[in-house]
Design an enzyme around this catalytic site. Structure first.
Site, mmCIF file in Angstrom:
data_model
loop_
_atom_site.group_PDB
_atom_site.id
_atom_site.type_symbol
_atom_site.label_atom_id
_atom_site.label_comp_id
_atom_site.label_asym_id
_atom_site.label_seq_id
_atom_site.Cartn_x
_atom_site.Cartn_y
_atom_site.Cartn_z
ATOM 1 C CG HIS A 1 37.636 46.853 44.833
ATOM 2 N ND1 HIS A 1 38.725 46.421 44.119
ATOM 3 C CD2 HIS A 1 37.026 45.746 45.322
ATOM 4 C CE1 HIS A 1 38.769 45.096 44.168
ATOM 5 N NE2 HIS A 1 37.756 44.669 44.893
ATOM 6 C CD GLU B 1 36.063 45.221 48.996
ATOM 7 O OE1 GLU B 1 36.000 43.973 49.025
ATOM 8 O OE2 GLU B 1 37.133 45.845 48.754
ATOM 9 C CG ASP C 1 38.817 41.638 50.295
ATOM 10 O OD1 ASP C 1 37.731 41.191 49.918
ATOM 11 O OD2 ASP C 1 39.528 42.399 49.609
ATOM 12 C CG HIS D 1 41.730 39.960 47.700
ATOM 13 N ND1 HIS D 1 42.268 38.997 46.862
ATOM 14 C CD2 HIS D 1 40.411 40.058 47.364
ATOM 15 C CE1 HIS D 1 41.325 38.528 46.062
ATOM 16 N NE2 HIS D 1 40.189 39.158 46.347
ATOM 17 C CD GLU E 1 34.902 39.214 49.452
ATOM 18 O OE1 GLU E 1 35.110 38.061 49.001
ATOM 19 O OE2 GLU E 1 35.157 40.250 48.823
#
Length: 258
Positions: free
Chosen positions: A16, A43, A45, A58, A120
């Site tokens: 993450h 992962e 963003d 993020h 994401e």
């Protein structure tokens, strides 16, 4: 399917924002640590800067993770690159600049083993659909937009974003992220559902219901041993964690005991 797609023992461990328990999130140090820790995927963003560069941040604003102020989409890449994104857990800032998505992509591709990316797209944003368009353009430049490699997945809490991504790159695996209960309808164009761990704790039967809809299930953010055990007991397919090494070792140990 690649090793990164399958994961060890059939359960994937995704880092993450990198190994973000040990290093500042979304920094090369965090991602390099995650690769060294054996994460199946990384992962991140993504947002667009004011001049259209795809950056790994993020929050809508930069205050929490940098020494600057302002909205990401209102700052140019040059302005973002002048900020220090190395501050972490109250420690002094340590000289890490904003990470371009392309840099992370190159890091994953150069890892020496299959390492996936779970990307994401953040909404709402003034960029709107330009965010998905730029992401797909970048993936297409590296031959990854058709999904054939199994290395890249796209994720969003936004149904509109998933719809746009499907239209632009229908071969990319998609994940519908969830903070609340899933509506009766299947999420658009998504083969995976991504509930938060709090939701799974409150409603453990959710995992079985999602599987019954034909969806694979990934849970975020799973750091505690009790939560790892719960997810494995429920048959969760993928764990997203700030602690990829510890969680990977725990998963391997628990599965070996079965």
């Amino acid at each position: 399917m690649t090793q990164a797609t399958l994961g060890r023992n059939g359960v994937r461990v995704i880092a993450h924002r990198g190994a973000s328990h040990d290093h500042p999130e979304h920094t090369l140090a965090a991602y390099r640590q995650a690769i060294a820790d054996g994460a199946d995927a990384l992962e991140c963003d993504v947002r667009l800067s004011a001049d259209g560069r795809l950056v790994c941040v993020h929050d809508r604003r930069v205050e929490r993770t940098s020494d600057g102020r302002g909205v990401v989409s209102a700052l140019t890449y040059e302005e973002l690159a002048a900020l220090d994104f190395g501050g972490w857990k109250g420690e002094p800032h340590r000289g890490a600049r904003v990470l371009l998505f392309e840099e992370l992509l190159q890091e994953a591709l150069g890892a020496g083993r299959p390492v996936g990316l779970a990307v994401e797209t953040k909404h709402p944003t003034r960029a709107g659909g330009r965010l998905e368009a730029e992401l797909v353009r970048m993936l297409r430049a590296y031959g990854l937009a058709d999904g054939a490699s199994g290395l890249v997945e796209v994720m969003s809490f936004s149904r509109n974003a998933l719809t746009r991504l499907h239209r632009l790159a229908p071969g990319l695996p998609a994940v519908y992220l969830m903070e609340r209960r899933l509506r009766p309808v299947r999420p658009p164009f998504a083969g995976h559902a991504g509930p938060g761990i709090e939701l799974v704790r409150r409603d453990p039967g959710l995992v079985a219901r999602l599987h019954a809809k034909g969806l694979r299930v990934r849970v975020w953010t799973v750091d505690e041993p009790a939560d790892v055990e719960l997810c494995l007991r429920l048959g969760v397919d993928t764990l997203i964690t700030n602690r990829p090494r510890e969680v990977r070792e725990l998963v391997s140990g628990l599965l070996a005991e079965r």
